[in-house]
Design a protein around this motif. Structure first.
Motif, PDB file in Angstrom:
ATOM      1  N   LEU A  65       0.841  -1.198   0.000  1.00 40.55           N
ATOM      2  CA  LEU A  65       0.000   0.000   0.000  1.00 40.55           C
ATOM      3  C   LEU A  65       0.878   1.251   0.000  1.00 40.55           C
ATOM      4  N   VAL A  66       0.311   2.372  -0.396  1.00 44.76           N
ATOM      5  CA  VAL A  66       1.033   3.646  -0.381  1.00 44.76           C
ATOM      6  C   VAL A  66       0.350   4.594   0.602  1.00 44.76           C
ATOM      7  N   GLY A  67       1.134   5.542   1.100  1.00 43.06           N
ATOM      8  CA  GLY A  67       0.602   6.557   1.995  1.00 43.06           C
ATOM      9  C   GLY A  67       0.396   7.871   1.277  1.00 43.06           C
ATOM     10  N   ARG A  68      -0.091   8.868   2.022  1.00 48.57           N
ATOM     11  CA  ARG A  68      -0.381  10.177   1.420  1.00 48.57           C
ATOM     12  C   ARG A  68       0.579  11.259   1.883  1.00 48.57           C
ATOM     13  N   ASN A  69       1.435  10.935   2.875  1.00 49.79           N
ATOM     14  CA  ASN A  69       2.429  11.885   3.396  1.00 49.79           C
ATOM     15  C   ASN A  69       1.811  13.203   3.851  1.00 49.79           C
ATOM     16  N   ARG A  70       0.580  13.169   4.242  1.00 47.37           N
ATOM     17  CA  ARG A  70      -0.080  14.359   4.762  1.00 47.37           C
ATOM     18  C   ARG A  70      -1.172  13.937   5.741  1.00 47.37           C
ATOM     19  N   ILE A  71      -1.708  14.938   6.430  1.00 50.10           N
ATOM     20  CA  ILE A  71      -2.780  14.685   7.396  1.00 50.10           C
ATOM     21  C   ILE A  71      -4.085  15.247   6.858  1.00 50.10           C
ATOM     22  N   GLY A  72      -4.138  16.555   6.644  1.00 52.82           N
ATOM     23  CA  GLY A  72      -5.307  17.207   6.072  1.00 52.82           C
ATOM     24  C   GLY A  72      -6.574  16.916   6.848  1.00 52.82           C
ATOM     25  N   SER A  73      -7.652  16.709   6.108  1.00 59.44           N
ATOM     26  CA  SER A  73      -8.957  16.463   6.729  1.00 59.44           C
ATOM     27  C   SER A  73      -9.130  15.018   7.173  1.00 59.44           C
ATOM     28  N   ARG A  74      -8.132  14.175   6.927  1.00 63.47           N
ATOM     29  CA  ARG A  74      -8.238  12.760   7.257  1.00 63.47           C
ATOM     30  C   ARG A  74      -8.362  12.537   8.758  1.00 63.47           C
ATOM     31  N   ALA A  75      -7.943  13.493   9.568  1.00 59.68           N
ATOM     32  CA  ALA A  75      -8.024  13.325  11.014  1.00 59.68           C
ATOM     33  C   ALA A  75      -9.464  13.237  11.486  1.00 59.68           C
ATOM     34  N   ARG A  76     -10.387  13.784  10.703  1.00 60.45           N
ATOM     35  CA  ARG A  76     -11.797  13.784  11.108  1.00 60.45           C
ATOM     36  C   ARG A  76     -12.632  12.740  10.378  1.00 60.45           C
ATOM     37  N   ARG A  77     -12.291  12.512   9.120  1.00 60.32           N
ATOM     38  CA  ARG A  77     -13.126  11.587   8.352  1.00 60.32           C
ATOM     39  C   ARG A  77     -12.266  10.892   7.309  1.00 60.32           C
ATOM     40  N   GLU A  78     -12.372   9.562   7.282  1.00 59.10           N
ATOM     41  CA  GLU A  78     -11.592   8.798   6.312  1.00 59.10           C
ATOM     42  C   GLU A  78     -12.237   7.433   6.118  1.00 59.10           C
ATOM     43  N   GLN A  79     -12.136   6.921   4.905  1.00 58.41           N
ATOM     44  CA  GLN A  79     -12.640   5.592   4.605  1.00 58.41           C
ATOM     45  C   GLN A  79     -11.485   4.709   4.152  1.00 58.41           C
ATOM     46  N   VAL A  80     -11.664   3.412   4.330  1.00 55.16           N
ATOM     47  CA  VAL A  80     -10.670   2.467   3.826  1.00 55.16           C
ATOM     48  C   VAL A  80     -10.614   2.615   2.308  1.00 55.16           C
ATOM     49  N   GLY A  81      -9.430   2.971   1.794  1.00 60.28           N
ATOM     50  CA  GLY A  81      -9.298   3.236   0.371  1.00 60.28           C
ATOM     51  C   GLY A  81      -8.439   2.195  -0.321  1.00 60.28           C
ATOM     52  N   ALA A  82      -8.819   1.779  -1.486  1.00 56.07           N
ATOM     53  CA  ALA A  82      -8.077   0.777  -2.242  1.00 56.07           C
ATOM     54  C   ALA A  82      -6.667   1.272  -2.534  1.00 56.07           C
ATOM     55  N   GLY A  83      -5.691   0.514  -2.079  1.00 51.42           N
ATOM     56  CA  GLY A  83      -4.299   0.836  -2.372  1.00 51.42           C
ATOM     57  C   GLY A  83      -3.668   1.849  -1.459  1.00 51.42           C
ATOM     58  N   HIS A  84      -4.414   2.452  -0.507  1.00 50.56           N
ATOM     59  CA  HIS A  84      -3.873   3.489   0.361  1.00 50.56           C
ATOM     60  C   HIS A  84      -3.955   3.079   1.838  1.00 50.56           C
ATOM     61  N   MET A  85      -2.978   3.546   2.599  1.00 49.86           N
ATOM     62  CA  MET A  85      -2.960   3.311   4.035  1.00 49.86           C
ATOM     63  C   MET A  85      -3.977   4.207   4.732  1.00 49.86           C
ATOM     64  N   LEU A  86      -4.553   3.703   5.808  1.00 55.49           N
ATOM     65  CA  LEU A  86      -5.367   4.536   6.693  1.00 55.49           C
ATOM     66  C   LEU A  86      -4.465   5.440   7.520  1.00 55.49           C
ATOM     67  N   LEU A  87      -4.977   6.603   7.897  1.00 58.74           N
ATOM     68  CA  LEU A  87      -4.208   7.523   8.722  1.00 58.74           C
ATOM     69  C   LEU A  87      -3.830   6.872  10.052  1.00 58.74           C
ATOM     70  N   ILE A  88      -4.769   6.146  10.692  1.00 54.97           N
ATOM     71  CA  ILE A  88      -4.437   5.542  11.977  1.00 54.97           C
ATOM     72  C   ILE A  88      -3.384   4.450  11.813  1.00 54.97           C
ATOM     73  N   ALA A  89      -3.326   3.819  10.646  1.00 55.31           N
ATOM     74  CA  ALA A  89      -2.268   2.838  10.394  1.00 55.31           C
ATOM     75  C   ALA A  89      -0.927   3.534  10.190  1.00 55.31           C
ATOM     76  N   GLU A  90      -0.954   4.707   9.548  1.00 59.05           N
ATOM     77  CA  GLU A  90       0.285   5.484   9.396  1.00 59.05           C
ATOM     78  C   GLU A  90       0.804   5.936  10.754  1.00 59.05           C
ATOM     79  N   ILE A  91      -0.105   6.289  11.651  1.00 61.51           N
ATOM     80  CA  ILE A  91       0.293   6.651  13.018  1.00 61.51           C
ATOM     81  C   ILE A  91       0.907   5.444  13.709  1.00 61.51           C
ATOM     82  N   ALA A  92       0.257   4.278  13.596  1.00 64.24           N
ATOM     83  CA  ALA A  92       0.769   3.068  14.223  1.00 64.24           C
ATOM     84  C   ALA A  92       2.134   2.686  13.673  1.00 64.24           C
TER      85      ALA A  92
END
Length: 412
Positions: A256-283
């Motif tokens: 999977l790839v990340g987005r290297n940013r936080i943005g609005s993902r801290a409030r709302r995010e869905q599991v996206g095909a091919g992308h890491m979740l923000l909470i997984a990037e934190i972990a």
């Protein structure tokens, strides 16, 4: 006081912090003089380091962001959950098929972890509430000075990952509900290792390609296990699944790839095909940080300033760059209680102890110098606020460089 490797302990050292077991009961009380028998017992229990009083900076107490009691009970409940899953893994040992075979045998039914296992998950939910409540009261990590043991490393590591993860999540504004999912995911992120040979997990040397391939299976196995456990959301399972993925797609198990940013993902995010979740990037960040800062059976913990430099070099390709920048505002390179040496500027060559870390300027601590450039104790300690000394540079001392037999001196 400071952290000392058990291998470097000598009889007569004074224990600086009480050692608790997994149920929160005291094993050895702070202030106890350590005898040869006690030191042998520490080794026998797999304890790698303890806090000891040094006689010259005992008023400087490293502040752990989570109380020892919450940490010890969390460790016990994580251990119970892992043990129940390990029993299931043992029951299916030798049947072959790797993760695919194990998943097939699990089926889609809930994981049968028994009454004790279900109670441990319920306990973890209660523990998470206490963990979040304590972290919400703090602004910085003064150092993860918890005991790191050989036998319990995975469990202690899981707790430390949760501590760092929740603190970072709090800083970027995750809502409390998402903090709960992040915390539980961090606590269970390595549970897939129960399906890996212990000899591989504890191997001190370089892994063979076959052994590393086995290690790479644990995130997927963790996902399959956690999603079948009595948890309230699928997101903790995805934390287990994604914590070894990387921003540029070079991680495992799915690339999977990340987005290297936080943005609005801290409030709302869905599991996206091919992308890491923000909470997984934190972990992922918390996982790397805890591994570097912890004692291991085959190496001591890295000095905090070296850990900070290594993390800085991992931003972008490996770890989320914006999250790392936020973490660096929370994690000091020179935590309270650590011994440092002045490497540039006034008092070069002098050594002392960090006495304070300042909000917003975490890498410009207050220090108290006790030893001059010849390594001799000075008659009166020198207090410095490095925010006022623009040309000064510091370096943390490694565990084996910390003075252990310095004459007691007066502190002004």
């Amino acid at each position: 006081m400071y952290s000392q490797s058990v291998e470097h302990l000598r009889p007569g050292a004074i224990l600086g912090r009480t050692i608790l077991d997994g149920s929160g009961q005291a094993l050895l009380v702070a202030g106890t003089p350590l005898t040869e028998r006690y030191i042998r017992a520490l080794r026998r229990h797999g304890i790698l380091s303890v806090l000891v009083q040094d006689g010259i900076a005992d008023d400087v107490v490293p502040d752990d962001i989570v109380t020892e009691r919450v940490r010890s009970t969390l460790t016990g409940h994580v251990a119970t959950a892992f043990d129940r899953v390990a029993i299931i893994a043992a029951e299916r040992a030798g049947t072959g098929g790797g993760v695919d075979g194990a998943v097939d045998r699990l089926g889609e039914r809930p994981l049968d972890i028994g009454h004790e296992g279900e109670r441990s998950i319920s306990d973890l939910y209660a523990d998470v509430e206490h963990l979040i409540a304590e972290i919400l009261e703090h602004d910085t990590i003064a150092g993860l000075e918890s005991l790191k043991t050989h036998n319990e490393y995975t469990f202690q590591h899981s707790v430390d990952v949760a501590v760092v993860g929740v603190l970072l999540g709090k800083r970027i504004g995750l809502p409390v509900g998402r903090l709960r999912e992040l915390a539980l995911g961090c606590l269970l992120h390595d549970i897939g290792k129960t399906y890996i040979d212990v000899a591989i997990l504890d191997k001190p040397g370089v892994l063979t390609p076959e052994e590393f391939a086995a290690i790479q299976e644990h995130p997927r196995m963790g996902f399959e296990l956690v999603r079948r456990m009595p948890v309230h959301s699928i997101l903790p399972a995805h934390v287990a699944y994604q914590h070894h993925e990387q921003q540029a797609g070079g991680g495992y198990p799915r690339g999977l790839v990340g987005r290297n940013r936080i943005g609005s993902r801290a409030r709302r995010e869905q599991v996206g095909a091919g992308h890491m979740l923000l909470i997984a990037e934190i972990a992922a960040i918390a996982d790397v940080y805890s591994a570097l800062i912890s004692d291991r059976p085959y190496r001591p913990a890295m000095p905090p300033d070296r850990v900070a430099r290594l993390l800085d070099g991992m931003g972008g390709a490996h770890l989320n760059r914006e999250l790392l920048a936020e973490l660096r505002q929370l994690v000091p390179s020179y935590p309270v209680g650590h011994w440092v040496e002045v490497t540039h500027g006034a008092f070069v060559g002098w050594r002392g102890v960090v006495t304070g870390v300042h909000r917003g300027r975490v890498d410009e601590p207050s220090i108290r110098l006790h030893l001059d450039e010849r390594g001799e104790a000075v008659s009166s300690a020198v207090e410095l606020d490095t925010r006022e000394l623009h040309d000064i540079a510091l370096a943390c001392l490694a565990v084996d460089q910390v003075p252990t037999a310095v004459p007691r001196i007066l502190v002004p």
